[in-house]
Design a protein around this motif. Structure first.
Motif, PDB file in Angstrom:
ATOM      1  N   GLY A  10      25.642   8.293  41.473  1.00  0.00           N
ATOM      2  CA  GLY A  10      26.126   7.610  40.267  1.00  0.00           C
ATOM      3  C   GLY A  10      26.956   6.383  40.606  1.00  0.00           C
ATOM      4  N   ASP A  11      27.866   6.506  41.566  1.00  0.00           N
ATOM      5  CA  ASP A  11      28.697   5.361  41.965  1.00  0.00           C
ATOM      6  C   ASP A  11      27.848   4.263  42.608  1.00  0.00           C
ATOM      7  N   PHE A  12      26.880   4.668  43.436  1.00  0.00           N
ATOM      8  CA  PHE A  12      25.997   3.708  44.093  1.00  0.00           C
ATOM      9  C   PHE A  12      25.193   2.927  43.049  1.00  0.00           C
ATOM     10  N   LYS A  13      24.603   3.651  42.111  1.00  0.00           N
ATOM     11  CA  LYS A  13      23.793   3.013  41.077  1.00  0.00           C
ATOM     12  C   LYS A  13      24.644   2.087  40.211  1.00  0.00           C
ATOM     13  N   ASN A  14      25.850   2.536  39.840  1.00  0.00           N
ATOM     14  CA  ASN A  14      26.744   1.691  39.030  1.00  0.00           C
ATOM     15  C   ASN A  14      27.119   0.411  39.766  1.00  0.00           C
ATOM     16  N   THR A  15      27.331   0.502  41.062  1.00  0.00           N
ATOM     17  CA  THR A  15      27.657  -0.685  41.857  1.00  0.00           C
ATOM     18  C   THR A  15      26.487  -1.663  41.850  1.00  0.00           C
ATOM     19  N   LEU A  16      25.274  -1.144  41.983  1.00  0.00           N
ATOM     20  CA  LEU A  16      24.099  -2.006  41.924  1.00  0.00           C
ATOM     21  C   LEU A  16      23.978  -2.674  40.550  1.00  0.00           C
ATOM     22  N   GLU A  17      24.211  -1.899  39.491  1.00  0.00           N
ATOM     23  CA  GLU A  17      24.068  -2.427  38.128  1.00  0.00           C
ATOM     24  C   GLU A  17      25.014  -3.586  37.846  1.00  0.00           C
ATOM     25  N   GLN A  18      26.092  -3.694  38.593  1.00  0.00           N
ATOM     26  CA  GLN A  18      27.048  -4.792  38.410  1.00  0.00           C
ATOM     27  C   GLN A  18      26.606  -6.077  39.108  1.00  0.00           C
ATOM     28  N   ASN A  19      25.501  -6.023  39.877  1.00  0.00           N
ATOM     29  CA  ASN A  19      25.066  -7.178  40.661  1.00  0.00           C
ATOM     30  C   ASN A  19      23.551  -7.404  40.567  1.00  0.00           C
ATOM     31  N   PRO A  20      22.954  -7.407  39.369  1.00  0.00           N
ATOM     32  CA  PRO A  20      21.489  -7.400  39.250  1.00  0.00           C
ATOM     33  C   PRO A  20      20.788  -8.650  39.766  1.00  0.00           C
ATOM     34  N   ASP A  21      21.451  -9.796  39.780  1.00  0.00           N
ATOM     35  CA  ASP A  21      20.775 -11.042  40.130  1.00  0.00           C
ATOM     36  C   ASP A  21      20.915 -11.423  41.603  1.00  0.00           C
ATOM     37  N   PRO A  70       7.432  -3.829  56.325  1.00  0.00           N
ATOM     38  CA  PRO A  70       6.000  -3.971  56.602  1.00  0.00           C
ATOM     39  C   PRO A  70       5.791  -4.598  57.984  1.00  0.00           C
ATOM     40  N   SER A  71       4.664  -4.282  58.623  1.00  0.00           N
ATOM     41  CA  SER A  71       4.393  -4.817  59.960  1.00  0.00           C
ATOM     42  C   SER A  71       4.194  -6.322  59.918  1.00  0.00           C
ATOM     43  N   VAL A  72       3.669  -6.831  58.817  1.00  0.00           N
ATOM     44  CA  VAL A  72       3.558  -8.280  58.630  1.00  0.00           C
ATOM     45  C   VAL A  72       4.657  -8.679  57.652  1.00  0.00           C
ATOM     46  N   LYS A  73       5.630  -9.434  58.158  1.00  0.00           N
ATOM     47  CA  LYS A  73       6.768  -9.837  57.326  1.00  0.00           C
ATOM     48  C   LYS A  73       6.302 -10.775  56.225  1.00  0.00           C
ATOM     49  N   GLU A  74       6.854 -10.581  55.058  1.00  0.00           N
ATOM     50  CA  GLU A  74       6.536 -11.432  53.919  1.00  0.00           C
ATOM     51  C   GLU A  74       7.679 -12.432  53.790  1.00  0.00           C
ATOM     52  N   ALA A  75       7.469 -13.641  54.328  1.00  0.00           N
ATOM     53  CA  ALA A  75       8.536 -14.620  54.523  1.00  0.00           C
ATOM     54  C   ALA A  75       9.319 -14.955  53.250  1.00  0.00           C
ATOM     55  N   ASP A  76       8.625 -15.113  52.151  1.00  0.00           N
ATOM     56  CA  ASP A  76       9.325 -15.551  50.937  1.00  0.00           C
ATOM     57  C   ASP A  76       9.713 -14.389  50.030  1.00  0.00           C
ATOM     58  N   ARG A  77       9.683 -13.189  50.552  1.00  0.00           N
ATOM     59  CA  ARG A  77       9.965 -12.031  49.715  1.00  0.00           C
ATOM     60  C   ARG A  77      11.334 -11.452  50.060  1.00  0.00           C
ATOM     61  N   SER A  78      12.162 -11.307  49.077  1.00  0.00           N
ATOM     62  CA  SER A  78      13.373 -10.515  49.231  1.00  0.00           C
ATOM     63  C   SER A  78      13.583  -9.805  47.897  1.00  0.00           C
ATOM     64  N   MET A  79      14.196  -8.651  47.962  1.00  0.00           N
ATOM     65  CA  MET A  79      14.341  -7.846  46.760  1.00  0.00           C
ATOM     66  C   MET A  79      15.684  -8.108  46.106  1.00  0.00           C
ATOM     67  N   LYS A  80      15.626  -8.463  44.833  1.00  0.00           N
ATOM     68  CA  LYS A  80      16.870  -8.593  44.077  1.00  0.00           C
ATOM     69  C   LYS A  80      17.306  -7.198  43.644  1.00  0.00           C
ATOM     70  N   LEU A  85      16.630  -1.700  40.927  1.00  0.00           N
ATOM     71  CA  LEU A  85      16.983  -0.857  39.781  1.00  0.00           C
ATOM     72  C   LEU A  85      15.759  -0.514  38.932  1.00  0.00           C
ATOM     73  N   LYS A  86      14.769  -1.412  38.870  1.00  0.00           N
ATOM     74  CA  LYS A  86      13.522  -1.099  38.160  1.00  0.00           C
ATOM     75  C   LYS A  86      12.802   0.058  38.852  1.00  0.00           C
ATOM     76  N   LEU A  90      12.058   3.725  37.248  1.00  0.00           N
ATOM     77  CA  LEU A  90      10.725   4.324  37.273  1.00  0.00           C
ATOM     78  C   LEU A  90      10.788   5.749  37.832  1.00  0.00           C
ATOM     79  N   VAL A  91      11.534   5.920  38.920  1.00  0.00           N
ATOM     80  CA  VAL A  91      11.698   7.243  39.532  1.00  0.00           C
ATOM     81  C   VAL A  91      12.370   8.198  38.548  1.00  0.00           C
ATOM     82  N   GLU A  92      13.440   7.723  37.901  1.00  0.00           N
ATOM     83  CA  GLU A  92      14.223   8.604  37.026  1.00  0.00           C
ATOM     84  C   GLU A  92      13.482   8.986  35.739  1.00  0.00           C
TER      85      GLU A  92
END
Length: 185
Positions: A10-21, A70-80, A85-86, A90-92
């Motif tokens: 719960g604390d981990f998820k709440n911390t993430l929710e404060q920084n979505p962008d 991934p074994s082949v790095k995706e140069a322009d990909r980073s996860m926000k 949280l999406k 989905l999991v929840e």
């Protein structure tokens, strides 16, 4: 965060929710980061039931977030954080995650054996939101209760210093010891 009191889901998820962008990064050792093209491949909820060396039953729940490079790095990909949280949402929808569960991050790559680590410090710096991971640890639960480890006598406990070992001597029935060239070996 104390290692004896790890962060809850719960604390981990709440911390993430404060920084979505912000861009979500994980640092697994000083100066070593999970590659920014990582994927969240699985979120597990594990009920743990154990009996410790003092004979006491313990139970808790862990939520384990698995990261994969991934074994082949995706140069322009980073996860926000918002994308992470999406995935969580989905999991929840299928598996409600216990907000009081201990949260762990599971990761490994060619430089680090796969292991589960605790989220430690969170650092927001520019567009990055970094989760510093700290190693999992072992403990003697009996000792944390001020008991000995599995016995009532601290001297006989498994956590006490080992007694001095006695040297063994090889003795044969005829009194002749086994020596090179004697034919006994």
């Amino acid at each position: 965060m104390s290692q004896l009191n790890p962060m809850t889901w719960g604390d981990f998820k709440n911390t993430l929710e404060q920084n979505p962008d912000l861009h979500l990064q994980f640092q697994y050792e000083e100066g070593k980061f999970v590659d920014s093209s990582y994927h969240i491949t699985e979120i597990k909820q594990a009920p743990i039931v154990s009996v410790d060396c003092g004979g006491q039953m313990n139970s808790w729940t862990e939520v384990i977030v698995q990261l994969w490079e991934p074994s082949v790095k995706e140069a322009d990909r980073s996860m926000k954080v918002g994308k992470a949280l999406k995935i969580v949402n989905l999991v929840e929808k299928t598996l409600p995650l216990n907000p009081n569960a201990t949260v762990k991050i599971e990761f490994g790559n060619s430089k680090l054996d796969t292991r589960q680590m605790y989220p430690g410090e969170f650092i927001s710096d520019g567009e990055a939101f970094t989760v510093n991971l700290v190693p999992d640890f072992t403990q003697c639960k009996a000792l944390t209760r001020n008991q000995s480890c599995g016995t009532t006598s601290a001297e006989a406990s498994c956590c006490a210093p080992a007694p001095a070992k006695q040297e063994l001597e090889l003795v044969t029935s005829d009194g002749v010891s086994c020596q090179p060239g004697s034919g006994c070996c």
